[in-house]
Design a protein around this motif. Structure first.
Motif, short mmCIF file in Angstrom:
data_model
loop_
_atom_site.label_atom_id
_atom_site.label_comp_id
_atom_site.label_asym_id
_atom_site.label_seq_id
_atom_site.Cartn_x
_atom_site.Cartn_y
_atom_site.Cartn_z
N LEU A 196 8.38 -35.80 -13.46
CA LEU A 196 7.97 -37.12 -13.94
C LEU A 196 7.07 -37.01 -15.16
O LEU A 196 7.13 -37.85 -16.07
CB LEU A 196 7.27 -37.89 -12.83
N GLY A 197 6.22 -35.97 -15.21
CA GLY A 197 5.40 -35.78 -16.40
C GLY A 197 6.26 -35.52 -17.63
O GLY A 197 6.00 -36.07 -18.71
N ALA A 198 7.29 -34.69 -17.48
CA ALA A 198 8.18 -34.42 -18.59
C ALA A 198 8.96 -35.67 -19.00
O ALA A 198 9.17 -35.93 -20.20
CB ALA A 198 9.15 -33.30 -18.22
N PHE A 199 9.38 -36.46 -18.03
CA PHE A 199 10.12 -37.69 -18.35
C PHE A 199 9.25 -38.66 -19.14
O PHE A 199 9.71 -39.27 -20.12
CB PHE A 199 10.60 -38.35 -17.06
N ARG A 200 8.00 -38.81 -18.74
CA ARG A 200 7.13 -39.76 -19.44
C ARG A 200 6.85 -39.34 -20.86
O ARG A 200 6.64 -40.19 -21.74
CB ARG A 200 5.85 -39.94 -18.63
N GLU A 201 6.82 -38.05 -21.12
CA GLU A 201 6.70 -37.57 -22.49
C GLU A 201 7.99 -37.80 -23.27
O GLU A 201 7.97 -38.19 -24.43
CB GLU A 201 6.35 -36.08 -22.49
N ALA A 202 9.13 -37.57 -22.60
CA ALA A 202 10.42 -37.73 -23.27
C ALA A 202 10.67 -39.17 -23.68
O ALA A 202 11.32 -39.43 -24.71
CB ALA A 202 11.54 -37.24 -22.35
N VAL A 203 10.19 -40.11 -22.90
CA VAL A 203 10.37 -41.53 -23.23
C VAL A 203 9.80 -41.84 -24.60
O VAL A 203 10.34 -42.67 -25.34
CB VAL A 203 9.71 -42.41 -22.14
N ALA A 213 17.44 -35.44 -20.73
CA ALA A 213 17.92 -34.52 -19.71
C ALA A 213 17.62 -33.07 -20.08
O ALA A 213 17.24 -32.26 -19.24
CB ALA A 213 19.42 -34.72 -19.48
N ALA A 214 17.81 -32.73 -21.36
CA ALA A 214 17.53 -31.37 -21.81
C ALA A 214 16.06 -31.02 -21.64
O ALA A 214 15.72 -29.90 -21.25
CB ALA A 214 17.96 -31.20 -23.26
N ARG A 215 15.18 -31.98 -21.90
CA ARG A 215 13.75 -31.72 -21.73
C ARG A 215 13.40 -31.48 -20.26
O ARG A 215 12.66 -30.56 -19.93
CB ARG A 215 12.92 -32.88 -22.28
N LEU A 216 13.95 -32.31 -19.37
CA LEU A 216 13.68 -32.13 -17.94
C LEU A 216 14.24 -30.81 -17.44
O LEU A 216 13.62 -30.13 -16.61
CB LEU A 216 14.29 -33.29 -17.14
N ASP A 217 15.40 -30.44 -17.96
CA ASP A 217 16.00 -29.16 -17.57
C ASP A 217 15.10 -27.99 -17.98
O ASP A 217 14.85 -27.08 -17.19
CB ASP A 217 17.38 -29.04 -18.23
N ARG A 218 14.61 -28.03 -19.20
CA ARG A 218 13.73 -26.95 -19.66
C ARG A 218 12.44 -26.90 -18.85
O ARG A 218 11.92 -25.82 -18.56
CB ARG A 218 13.41 -27.13 -21.15
N ARG A 219 11.92 -28.05 -18.50
CA ARG A 219 10.69 -28.10 -17.71
C ARG A 219 10.87 -27.36 -16.38
O ARG A 219 10.03 -26.56 -15.97
CB ARG A 219 10.30 -29.55 -17.46
N HIS A 229 10.70 -15.87 -7.17
CA HIS A 229 11.79 -16.28 -6.28
C HIS A 229 11.98 -17.79 -6.22
O HIS A 229 12.64 -18.29 -5.32
CB HIS A 229 11.56 -15.76 -4.85
N ALA A 230 11.39 -18.52 -7.17
CA ALA A 230 11.58 -19.97 -7.18
C ALA A 230 12.87 -20.32 -7.91
O ALA A 230 13.18 -19.75 -8.96
CB ALA A 230 10.40 -20.65 -7.86
N GLU A 231 13.63 -21.22 -7.34
CA GLU A 231 14.84 -21.73 -7.98
C GLU A 231 14.77 -23.25 -7.94
O GLU A 231 15.37 -23.90 -7.09
CB GLU A 231 16.09 -21.21 -7.25
N LEU A 232 14.00 -23.80 -8.86
CA LEU A 232 13.77 -25.23 -8.88
C LEU A 232 14.91 -25.94 -9.59
O LEU A 232 15.29 -25.57 -10.70
CB LEU A 232 12.45 -25.55 -9.58
N LEU A 279 18.99 -25.67 -14.14
CA LEU A 279 19.89 -24.53 -14.17
C LEU A 279 20.00 -23.92 -15.56
O LEU A 279 20.70 -22.91 -15.75
CB LEU A 279 21.28 -24.94 -13.68
N GLY A 280 19.37 -24.55 -16.55
CA GLY A 280 19.44 -24.04 -17.92
C GLY A 280 20.74 -24.34 -18.60
O GLY A 280 21.11 -23.67 -19.58
N LEU A 281 21.48 -25.35 -18.13
CA LEU A 281 22.81 -25.65 -18.67
C LEU A 281 22.85 -26.94 -19.46
O LEU A 281 23.91 -27.32 -19.97
CB LEU A 281 23.83 -25.73 -17.53
N ALA A 282 21.72 -27.64 -19.59
CA ALA A 282 21.74 -28.95 -20.24
C ALA A 282 22.18 -28.86 -21.69
O ALA A 282 22.84 -29.76 -22.22
CB ALA A 282 20.36 -29.60 -20.13
N ASP A 283 21.82 -27.77 -22.39
CA ASP A 283 22.22 -27.61 -23.79
C ASP A 283 23.60 -26.97 -23.93
O ASP A 283 24.26 -27.12 -24.96
CB ASP A 283 21.19 -26.77 -24.54
N VAL A 284 24.04 -26.25 -22.90
CA VAL A 284 25.30 -25.52 -22.97
C VAL A 284 26.48 -26.42 -22.62
O VAL A 284 27.49 -26.47 -23.32
CB VAL A 284 25.25 -24.30 -22.03
#
Length: 364
Positions: A196-203, A213-219, A229-232, A279-284
């Motif tokens: 949500l912090g990333a979304f509010r900046e992206a707005v 979406a790309a910004r949230l993905d990178r976050r 071992h985190a897979e967020l 997953l790191g796929l938003a730009d791909v």
């Protein structure tokens, strides 16, 4: 602000056994027991051997009263036993000492319980304030967009779980998001706060839903790299309302698409979904946002997996679209509670976070 309706949250209220104030009957019970024993002993001509019932007065008082009231009720029970008028079978010294010890112990327990309740109330207030800061209530109107929402966390006693949603105005129009992070309950709160912090900046900065979406993905990718071992990851639906006109661009990232309520018709939007976030796929391989033209009165309904994947006792999924066709005449503000009530009847044991966000354009 659109706050949780009391009628819709009955199932999630704290019971008095879970820290809520005791109900009235618990407060009245020790007094009724005291008065009842006294009245029965006076009205009956034959002495009754019911004095032992008074031993329950002080322990019951602990549940609902403070030390002073508990001490008063304890003293009243001893007085009732010793006053000859009540003829309570003339208790011996052992009985009186036992009752006095129980009353004294009850006063101490009542004092400890009161101090503990004060501390728990303070901690609960702090926790609720922090949770409200993470997922604040959505306003009834954000620019030209009218909003209604409902949020029920799967973990009882909490305000935040694994679902998230927000509606924010920005220089490029009103933007909304609804999604679901990996896991639910308190373990998912940190991820929800990050997204949500990333979304509010992206707005404020990003030009379109794909960029958001790309910004949230990178976050989420960055957060995962910081934790071993985190897979967020998260699924989400992003809406981008045009500053002028009646169009909205909708992008689904691994999340079911919104449902359009148009008059008495209910339909699911056909979208080209992108991958889940994190997953790191938003730009791909990004998804393609669909432009939807909204007619006056159209409503877009976004729902979390807690609604779409709810099951009844037989294991059947909740037929959401079919049930919505019976609610098209319900007003915007009442619709979330109507859906929640219907969902609760269909699936009494809901084990996932339930989130609803309903949006409609209210412009000339």
């Amino acid at each position: 602000m659109v706050k949780a309706k009391k009628a819709a949250s009955d199932a999630y209220r704290r019971s008095w056994l879970r820290g809520a104030p005791p109900p009235r009957w618990v407060r009245v019970l020790p007094v009724l027991l005291l008065v009842g024993v006294g009245a029965a002993s006076i009205t009956d001509s034959v002495p009754l051997d019911i004095g032992f019932l008074l031993g329950a007065v002080s322990p019951l008082a602990v549940l609902a009263y403070g030390p002073l009231a508990t001490a008063f009720l304890g003293a009243a029970t001893i007085g009732l036993l010793t006053i000859p008028l009540f003829q309570l079978n003339r208790p011996g010294n052992t009985d009186l000492f036992t009752l006095g010890f129980v009353a004294t112990l009850s006063v101490f327990v009542s004092f400890v319980r009161g101090r503990r309740d004060e501390q728990l109330d303070l901690e609960r207030t702090v926790a609720e304030t922090a949770q409200r800061a993470i997922v604040p209530d959505v306003r009834r109107r954000v620019g030209p967009v009218r909003c209604a929402s409902l949020y029920r966390a799967a973990e009882r006693g909490t305000l935040v779980g694994g679902d998230f949603f927000d509606v924010r105005p920005g220089p490029l129009g009103v933007r909304a998001v609804l999604g679901d992070v990996q896991g639910h309950g308190l373990s998912a709160v940190a991820t929800v706060a990050s997204v949500l912090g990333a979304f509010r900046e992206a707005v404020l900065d990003d030009v379109d839903a794909e960029a958001v979406a790309a910004r949230l993905d990178r976050r989420l990718v960055v957060d995962s790299a910081r934790t071993e071992h985190a897979e967020l990851f998260a699924t989400a639906v992003l809406l981008d309302f045009a500053p002028q006109g009646r169009e909205v661009r909708v992008l689904a990232c691994g999340h079911p698409p919104p449902i359009l309520l148009r008059g008495e018709a209910v339909s699911t939007l056909a979208l080209d979904p992108g991958p889940p976030l994190g997953l790191g796929l938003a730009d791909v391989m990004p998804g393609t946002a669909a432009t939807v033209a909204l007619l006056p009165g159209d409503r877009l309904l976004l729902a979390s997996d807690g609604v779409l994947e709810a099951r009844d006792a037989s294991g059947a999924f909740y037929p959401f679209v079919e049930r919505l066709t019976r609610m098209t005449g319900v007003g915007l503000d009442q619709l979330p509670d109507e859906i929640w009530a219907d969902l609760s009847r269909f699936a009494p044991r809901i084990q996932d976070d339930v989130t609803l966000l309903i949006l409609t354009l209210d412009t000339p």
